[in-house]
Design a protein around this motif. Structure first.
Motif, short mmCIF file in Angstrom:
data_model
loop_
_atom_site.label_atom_id
_atom_site.label_comp_id
_atom_site.label_asym_id
_atom_site.label_seq_id
_atom_site.Cartn_x
_atom_site.Cartn_y
_atom_site.Cartn_z
N ARG A 20 7.10 1.54 1.87
CA ARG A 20 7.40 2.34 0.68
C ARG A 20 6.17 2.47 -0.22
O ARG A 20 5.91 3.53 -0.79
CB ARG A 20 8.56 1.72 -0.11
N SER A 21 5.41 1.38 -0.36
CA SER A 21 4.19 1.42 -1.16
C SER A 21 3.19 2.40 -0.58
O SER A 21 2.59 3.21 -1.31
CB SER A 21 3.58 0.02 -1.24
N GLU A 23 3.81 4.94 1.42
CA GLU A 23 4.33 6.31 1.29
C GLU A 23 4.05 6.87 -0.11
O GLU A 23 3.70 8.05 -0.25
CB GLU A 23 5.83 6.35 1.58
N GLN A 24 4.21 6.05 -1.13
CA GLN A 24 3.93 6.52 -2.48
C GLN A 24 2.46 6.92 -2.63
O GLN A 24 2.13 7.92 -3.28
CB GLN A 24 4.30 5.45 -3.51
N LYS A 25 1.57 6.16 -2.01
CA LYS A 25 0.15 6.49 -2.07
C LYS A 25 -0.14 7.78 -1.29
O LYS A 25 -0.98 8.59 -1.70
CB LYS A 25 -0.67 5.33 -1.54
N LEU A 27 2.01 10.27 -0.92
CA LEU A 27 2.52 11.39 -1.73
C LEU A 27 1.51 11.79 -2.80
O LEU A 27 1.28 13.00 -3.04
CB LEU A 27 3.85 10.99 -2.37
N LEU A 28 0.90 10.81 -3.45
CA LEU A 28 -0.10 11.12 -4.46
C LEU A 28 -1.34 11.74 -3.84
O LEU A 28 -1.90 12.71 -4.35
CB LEU A 28 -0.47 9.84 -5.23
N PRO A 64 9.95 12.24 3.14
CA PRO A 64 9.64 12.63 1.75
C PRO A 64 9.58 14.15 1.61
O PRO A 64 9.17 14.85 2.53
CB PRO A 64 8.27 11.99 1.52
N SER A 233 -1.47 -0.02 1.98
CA SER A 233 -0.40 -0.42 1.07
C SER A 233 -0.88 -1.47 0.08
O SER A 233 -0.26 -1.67 -0.97
CB SER A 233 0.78 -0.99 1.87
#
Length: 235
Positions: A20-21, A23-25, A27-28, A64, A233
């Motif tokens: 999850r960590s 994936e957030q990076k 997305l940004l 996402p 991550s």
């Protein structure tokens, strides 16, 4: 692939929070790109780490927003299916990380053995605990994705053999023959399976399995055209 950005993610092995960590990076990082956005998971979602069930729940769900996600098979998904289908003994699967997978489903095989005695009954109870959606997801995983310049695969390919003629066991398990002849490859091969401290190109291959289950670092590589960038991550 000039109008496409690809993020390949290495072996997750039950490391849900790291996934999850990362994936957030991703997305940004992907915000400036206007073309197609693809996430390619390189296999080994289960075993060894603490949250295999949550990882599979996540991968079964939609990708996402704005991304296509392609999940490849790893040798650990094949091993888990081998046990569930009765082709691999419970002991062999548990020994390579299946025990942590079962714990993530709330199943303790030792406790089941104490309760039921019968090995067949224990296996039946274990198989009942794995959601059908997870099993069908693992059954439908492809073993390779390729473009004109890149190959994405779990373990590697056998140099000198056409991609259409590659043996599935090699794609899931190969090491030495692939490593020793990586300079002969006619495409860049991005893979996991073999743990590295820091990903770097060796010949025409890039291994990005940074052993998330023991290092806490899940790694991705972003590819745009012929340019790559690593994301982690942990950073």
């Amino acid at each position: 692939m000039q109008d496409t950005v690809v993020y390949a993610i290495g072996d997750v092995h039950g490391c849900y929070s790291e996934l999850r960590s990362l994936e957030q990076k991703i997305l940004l990082d992907a915000l400036p790109f206007r073309g197609r956005k693809i996430i390619i998971m390189l296999g080994d979602y289960v075993d060894r780490g603490p949250n295999s069930k949550r990882v599979l729940d996540h991968l079964v769900a939609p990708a996402p927003k704005g991304f296509l996600r392609v999940c490849l098979a790893g040798n650990h998904e094949v091993a888990m299916l081998g046990y569930l289908d009765g082709h691999l003994s419970r002991e062999l699967w548990l020994a390579i990380g299946g025990l942590e997978t079962l714990y993530s489903y709330g199943v303790d095989p030792a406790r089941l053995s104490d309760l039921y005695g019968s090995s067949d009954e224990v296996d039946r109870r274990i198989r009942e605990a794995i959601p059908a959606s997870h099993v069908s997801f693992m059954r439908t995983l492809p073993v390779m994705v390729c473009s004109r310049k890149f190959v994405f695969v779990h373990a590697g390919i056998r140099p000198g053999i056409d991609l259409v003629d590659q043996d599935e066991d090699d794609l899931l398990n190969i090491r030495a023959e692939f490593f020793e002849q990586a300079h002969l490859l006619d495409r860049w091969v991005v893979h996991g399976h073999t743990i590295v401290d820091a990903p770097k190109f060796e010949g025409h291959r890039l291994g990005i399995d940074t052993g998330a289950f023991r290092s806490g670092r899940l790694t991705a590589v972003r590819i745009v055209g012929k340019h790559g960038k690593l994301l982690s991550s942990a950073s």
